[in-house]
Scaffold this motif. Structure first.
Motif, PDB file in Angstrom:
ATOM      1  N   TYR A  39       0.821  -1.215   0.000  1.00 29.96           N
ATOM      2  CA  TYR A  39       0.000   0.000   0.000  1.00 29.96           C
ATOM      3  C   TYR A  39       0.856   1.267   0.000  1.00 29.96           C
ATOM      4  N   GLY A  40       2.159   1.104  -0.068  1.00 30.52           N
ATOM      5  CA  GLY A  40       3.046   2.257  -0.165  1.00 30.52           C
ATOM      6  C   GLY A  40       3.476   2.861   1.154  1.00 30.52           C
ATOM      7  N   VAL A  41       3.110   2.228   2.291  1.00 28.98           N
ATOM      8  CA  VAL A  41       3.504   2.741   3.592  1.00 28.98           C
ATOM      9  C   VAL A  41       4.058   1.594   4.436  1.00 28.98           C
ATOM     10  N   ASP A  42       4.795   1.948   5.491  1.00 29.91           N
ATOM     11  CA  ASP A  42       5.259   0.905   6.410  1.00 29.91           C
ATOM     12  C   ASP A  42       4.197   0.716   7.501  1.00 29.91           C
ATOM     13  N   PRO A  43       4.392  -0.176   8.462  1.00 29.73           N
ATOM     14  CA  PRO A  43       3.354  -0.412   9.484  1.00 29.73           C
ATOM     15  C   PRO A  43       2.963   0.814  10.294  1.00 29.73           C
ATOM     16  N   PHE A  44       3.817   1.848  10.297  1.00 29.44           N
ATOM     17  CA  PHE A  44       3.498   3.062  11.052  1.00 29.44           C
ATOM     18  C   PHE A  44       2.978   4.185  10.151  1.00 29.44           C
ATOM     19  N   GLY A  45       2.857   3.946   8.868  1.00 24.05           N
ATOM     20  CA  GLY A  45       2.331   4.961   7.955  1.00 24.05           C
ATOM     21  C   GLY A  45       3.363   5.765   7.210  1.00 24.05           C
ATOM     22  N   PHE A  46       4.658   5.436   7.373  1.00 22.56           N
ATOM     23  CA  PHE A  46       5.721   6.181   6.703  1.00 22.56           C
ATOM     24  C   PHE A  46       5.743   5.891   5.211  1.00 22.56           C
ATOM     25  N   ASN A  47       5.877   6.961   4.414  1.00 18.79           N
ATOM     26  CA  ASN A  47       5.967   6.831   2.965  1.00 18.79           C
ATOM     27  C   ASN A  47       7.159   7.661   2.498  1.00 18.79           C
ATOM     28  N   LEU A  48       8.157   7.000   1.903  1.00 22.89           N
ATOM     29  CA  LEU A  48       9.397   7.688   1.532  1.00 22.89           C
ATOM     30  C   LEU A  48       9.163   8.760   0.479  1.00 22.89           C
ATOM     31  N   ASP A  49       8.377   8.469  -0.547  1.00 19.32           N
ATOM     32  CA  ASP A  49       8.137   9.456  -1.601  1.00 19.32           C
ATOM     33  C   ASP A  49       7.441  10.700  -1.043  1.00 19.32           C
ATOM     34  N   TYR A  50       6.457  10.476  -0.186  1.00 17.55           N
ATOM     35  CA  TYR A  50       5.760  11.595   0.456  1.00 17.55           C
ATOM     36  C   TYR A  50       6.756  12.410   1.277  1.00 17.55           C
ATOM     37  N   SER A  51       7.608  11.718   2.009  1.00 13.42           N
ATOM     38  CA  SER A  51       8.574  12.385   2.865  1.00 13.42           C
ATOM     39  C   SER A  51       9.561  13.230   2.061  1.00 13.42           C
ATOM     40  N   THR A 128      -1.718  12.695  10.247  1.00 15.52           N
ATOM     41  CA  THR A 128      -1.411  11.963   9.008  1.00 15.52           C
ATOM     42  C   THR A 128      -0.074  12.414   8.436  1.00 15.52           C
ATOM     43  N   PHE A 129       0.154  13.723   8.440  1.00 14.49           N
ATOM     44  CA  PHE A 129       1.420  14.250   7.926  1.00 14.49           C
ATOM     45  C   PHE A 129       2.595  13.682   8.715  1.00 14.49           C
ATOM     46  N   MET A 130       2.485  13.690  10.038  1.00 11.14           N
ATOM     47  CA  MET A 130       3.563  13.182  10.880  1.00 11.14           C
ATOM     48  C   MET A 130       3.860  11.720  10.575  1.00 11.14           C
ATOM     49  N   ALA A 131       2.803  10.933  10.423  1.00  8.57           N
ATOM     50  CA  ALA A 131       2.993   9.508  10.124  1.00  8.57           C
ATOM     51  C   ALA A 131       3.674   9.313   8.778  1.00  8.57           C
ATOM     52  N   ARG A 132       3.275  10.072   7.775  1.00  8.62           N
ATOM     53  CA  ARG A 132       3.840   9.907   6.427  1.00  8.62           C
ATOM     54  C   ARG A 132       5.318  10.271   6.369  1.00  8.62           C
ATOM     55  N   VAL A 133       5.757  11.202   7.226  1.00 13.43           N
ATOM     56  CA  VAL A 133       7.174  11.590   7.206  1.00 13.43           C
ATOM     57  C   VAL A 133       7.987  10.841   8.260  1.00 13.43           C
ATOM     58  N   GLY A 134       7.369   9.840   8.900  1.00 15.34           N
ATOM     59  CA  GLY A 134       8.132   8.946   9.754  1.00 15.34           C
ATOM     60  C   GLY A 134       8.124   9.243  11.230  1.00 15.34           C
ATOM     61  N   LEU A 147      13.137  -0.469  16.446  1.00 19.04           N
ATOM     62  CA  LEU A 147      14.501  -0.969  16.617  1.00 19.04           C
ATOM     63  C   LEU A 147      14.610  -2.416  16.140  1.00 19.04           C
ATOM     64  N   GLU A 148      13.591  -3.206  16.388  1.00 18.84           N
ATOM     65  CA  GLU A 148      13.593  -4.584  15.896  1.00 18.84           C
ATOM     66  C   GLU A 148      13.585  -4.627  14.370  1.00 18.84           C
ATOM     67  N   ALA A 149      13.083  -3.546  13.744  1.00 23.57           N
ATOM     68  CA  ALA A 149      13.087  -3.433  12.284  1.00 23.57           C
ATOM     69  C   ALA A 149      14.360  -2.762  11.769  1.00 23.57           C
ATOM     70  N   GLU A 150      15.358  -2.590  12.661  1.00 24.60           N
ATOM     71  CA  GLU A 150      16.677  -2.028  12.303  1.00 24.60           C
ATOM     72  C   GLU A 150      16.607  -0.564  11.870  1.00 24.60           C
ATOM     73  N   GLU A 151      15.717   0.214  12.482  1.00 26.35           N
ATOM     74  CA  GLU A 151      15.572   1.627  12.151  1.00 26.35           C
ATOM     75  C   GLU A 151      16.500   2.489  13.007  1.00 26.35           C
ATOM     76  N   ALA A 152      16.674   3.745  12.572  1.00 29.79           N
ATOM     77  CA  ALA A 152      17.411   4.752  13.337  1.00 29.79           C
ATOM     78  C   ALA A 152      16.390   5.674  13.991  1.00 29.79           C
TER      79      ALA A 152
END
Length: 284
Positions: A39-51, A128-134, A147-152
């Motif tokens: 669907y273009g987002v990660d489990p938390f709603g992050f979308n790289l292109d949007y960001s 929604t904006f906050m979620a899309r930008v991570g 952290l379990e997903a190896e994120e910073a």
């Protein structure tokens, strides 16, 4: 029609981001790791292109307003990491500048995640904006999953104590919370200390009108020389330290955790002192 207009705006902002990044650093942005599902987002709603579209104004601030210089961005280890920084400036632009620095200066480039207050999801559109930008709500469980997903993950242990401190307390680190250290120990995550020089002077707080803050439900109501938290064009310098590794139990006594936290705090304070010593002025 509205959807086509929205796509056109995002495309234009994305192009603006890439032009300001420059050819070489635009390649950096293209190399950012993608974590989206079908669907273009990660489990938390992050979308790289949007960001990448949304950061265009912040990229302009990074390049032309704060004229950021980043040192040691290549020290960020691969995989999970906690980025622990001082916090100041009334508005959290220091976090945005750290994020841009790791996108365009990091090797490899990283899209970092930041924690937001629990009331943010209640805000229309902003949530929604906050979620899309991570940006995600700063609960231990959310941090653990990232952290379990190896994120910073970017953490400001001073919280609003640092962000809204008064001018006489500039570059004096406030009390650090212990939560980030518990997470680091629990998940075996390295900690990279970060020092931001320049944000303290962008909107110096001369006084804090606590009765007004209480009335409005704000953590503070600072009065600045301009009367607003609008930032002055100070020059940012961001210093990334060497990764710190800690051992021990996450459920240790607070006194034991505090010893480790003081090590991180001392590293950040030392980089702040060095950065202040080396800079030529506040605005250049």
């Amino acid at each position: 029609m509205l959807e086509r207009f929205s796509d056109k705006v995002k495309k234009g902002l994305r192009g603006w981001t890439e032009r300001m990044a420059g050819e070489q650093q635009s390649d950096q942005l293209q190399a950012l790791a993608r974590t989206e599902n079908e669907y273009g987002v990660d489990p938390f709603g992050f979308n790289l292109d949007y960001s990448l579209a949304a950061i265009a104004p912040f990229m302009w601030l990074y390049r032309h307003y704060f004229r950021v210089e980043a040192y040691g961005a290549d020290r960020i280890p691969a995989g999970r990491v906690l980025l622990v920084s001082n916090h100041s400036g009334q508005l959290p632009l220091d976090g945005a500048m750290i994020g841009i620095a790791l996108m365009v200066e990091g090797n490899p480039p990283r899209a970092i995640r930041s924690m937001v207050e629990k009331w943010v999801p209640s805000l229309p559109y902003v949530s929604t904006f906050m979620a899309r930008v991570g940006q995600i709500v700063g609960t231990p469980e959310n941090c653990r999953r990232l952290l379990e997903a190896e994120e910073a993950i970017l953490v400001f242990p001073e919280g609003t104590r640092g962000l809204n401190k008064l001018w006489p307390q500039r570059y004096q680190l406030q009390e650090f919370g212990l939560g980030f250290m518990r997470l680091a120990l629990e998940t075996n995550t390295p900690i990279v200390p970060i020092a931001v020089v320049g944000a303290e002077e962008q909107a110096p707080a001369l006084m804090n009108l606590k009765p007004v803050a209480k009335l409005l439900g704000f953590p503070s109501f600072p009065i600045t020389p301009t009367g607003t938290p609008f930032p002055l064009p100070t020059k940012y310098r961001i210093y990334f330290g060497d990764a710190l590794h800690f051992t021990g139990r996450a459920d240790d006594e607070d006194s034991e955790l505090d010893k480790k936290v003081r090590t991180v705090k001392a590293s950040i304070q030392a980089m702040l002192h060095q950065g202040l010593k080396e800079r030529r002025g506040v605005f250049w």
